[in-house]
Design an enzyme around this catalytic site. Structure first.
Site, PDB file in Angstrom:
ATOM      1  N   HIS A   1      -8.550   1.905  -5.797  1.00  0.00           N
ATOM      2  CA  HIS A   1      -7.747   0.960  -5.015  1.00  0.00           C
ATOM      3  C   HIS A   1      -6.281   1.327  -5.155  1.00  0.00           C
ATOM      4  O   HIS A   1      -5.812   1.639  -6.253  1.00  0.00           O
ATOM      5  CB  HIS A   1      -7.962  -0.481  -5.483  1.00  0.00           C
ATOM      6  CG  HIS A   1      -9.367  -0.926  -5.319  1.00  0.00           C
ATOM      7  ND1 HIS A   1      -9.900  -1.241  -4.087  1.00  0.00           N
ATOM      8  CD2 HIS A   1     -10.367  -1.064  -6.222  1.00  0.00           C
ATOM      9  CE1 HIS A   1     -11.166  -1.568  -4.244  1.00  0.00           C
ATOM     10  NE2 HIS A   1     -11.476  -1.459  -5.528  1.00  0.00           N
TER      11      HIS A   1
ATOM     12  N   TYR B   1       0.789  -1.224   0.000  1.00  0.00           N
ATOM     13  CA  TYR B   1       0.000   0.000   0.000  1.00  0.00           C
ATOM     14  C   TYR B   1       0.824   1.277   0.000  1.00  0.00           C
ATOM     15  O   TYR B   1       0.261   2.370  -0.101  1.00  0.00           O
ATOM     16  CB  TYR B   1      -0.957   0.002   1.199  1.00  0.00           C
ATOM     17  CG  TYR B   1      -1.889  -1.185   1.189  1.00  0.00           C
ATOM     18  CD1 TYR B   1      -2.893  -1.275   0.235  1.00  0.00           C
ATOM     19  CD2 TYR B   1      -1.758  -2.220   2.102  1.00  0.00           C
ATOM     20  CE1 TYR B   1      -3.745  -2.368   0.203  1.00  0.00           C
ATOM     21  CE2 TYR B   1      -2.605  -3.314   2.083  1.00  0.00           C
ATOM     22  CZ  TYR B   1      -3.591  -3.385   1.125  1.00  0.00           C
ATOM     23  OH  TYR B   1      -4.431  -4.467   1.091  1.00  0.00           O
TER      24      TYR B   1
END
Length: 147
Positions: free
Chosen positions: A101, A23
Site C-alpha cells: 500500500h 498517494y
C-alpha cells in the site's frame, strides 16, 4: 531467472494525479519501470498488470499457478477491504505474495483498516509511498534468490 508478477488494483492507473497528498506524484508507469529495472538488475523478470476489474485480477492470479510465477507483489487498493474472491484466488494458487500500500491504511478511515489479504501474505509493506513497491520488490528478490 524467476518470474515475478506485480498486480495493481482499482484506481491505481490514476497515480500521480489522484489525491497526490495521499498517494504522491509518482505515476504507475514510473513505478512499473522502476520495478522492471530492479528485477532485471537482479537477473529476474517482472510482469505488471493494473485493472479496475476484480475478475481480471482473479483470472491473472489463477494463471500464475501454471505459468511459472515465483512470487506476486499486489496492491489490491480498494479491493483490500472487500475482495474475498481475490483473497481466495491467492490462497488457491499458493504462490507467495507481499501486500503493498502506498499509504498506511492503519492511519486512515476505519473502513480502510481491515485487509482480507494481510493474514495470507508473506508480509505487508505500507506507508512509504511509491517506495513501498521498491521495498516489497527487495524482499521478494531476496526470497526468490534464496530458493
Amino acid at each position: 531467472m524467476a518470474k515475478l508478477l506485480v498486480l495493481h488494483g482499482p484506481n491505481l492507473n490514476l497515480l500521480g494525479t489522484r489525491e497526490p497528498e495521499v498517494y504522491g506524484h509518482t505515476t504507475l508507469a514510473d513505478i512499473d519501470q522502476a520495478l522492471a529495472s530492479q528485477a532485471s538488475a537482479a537477473g529476474h523478470a517482472v510482469e505488471s498488470l493494473q485493472s479496475n476489474a476484480e475478475h481480471v485480477l482473479v483470472d491473472r492470479v489463477q494463471a500464475a499457478r501454471d505459468d511459472g510465477t515465483a512470487f506476486i507483489l499486489i496492491n489490491p487498493a480498494a479491493f483490500t477491504h472487500t475482495s474475498v474472491a481475490l483473497r481466495d484466488a491467492l490462497a488457491a494458487v499458493a504462490v507467495p505474495f507481499i501486500e503493498i500500500h502506498l499509504s498506511n491504511p492503519h492511519t486512515r478511515e476505519p473502513f480502510r483498516q481491515h485487509s482480507y489479504f494481510s493474514d495470507k501474505a508473506v508480509g505487508v509493506v505500507c506507508g512509504f509511498g511509491a517506495d513501498s513497491y521498491r521495498y516489497a520488490m527487495d524482499a521478494a528478490l531476496l526470497r526468490v534468490s534464496a530458493t
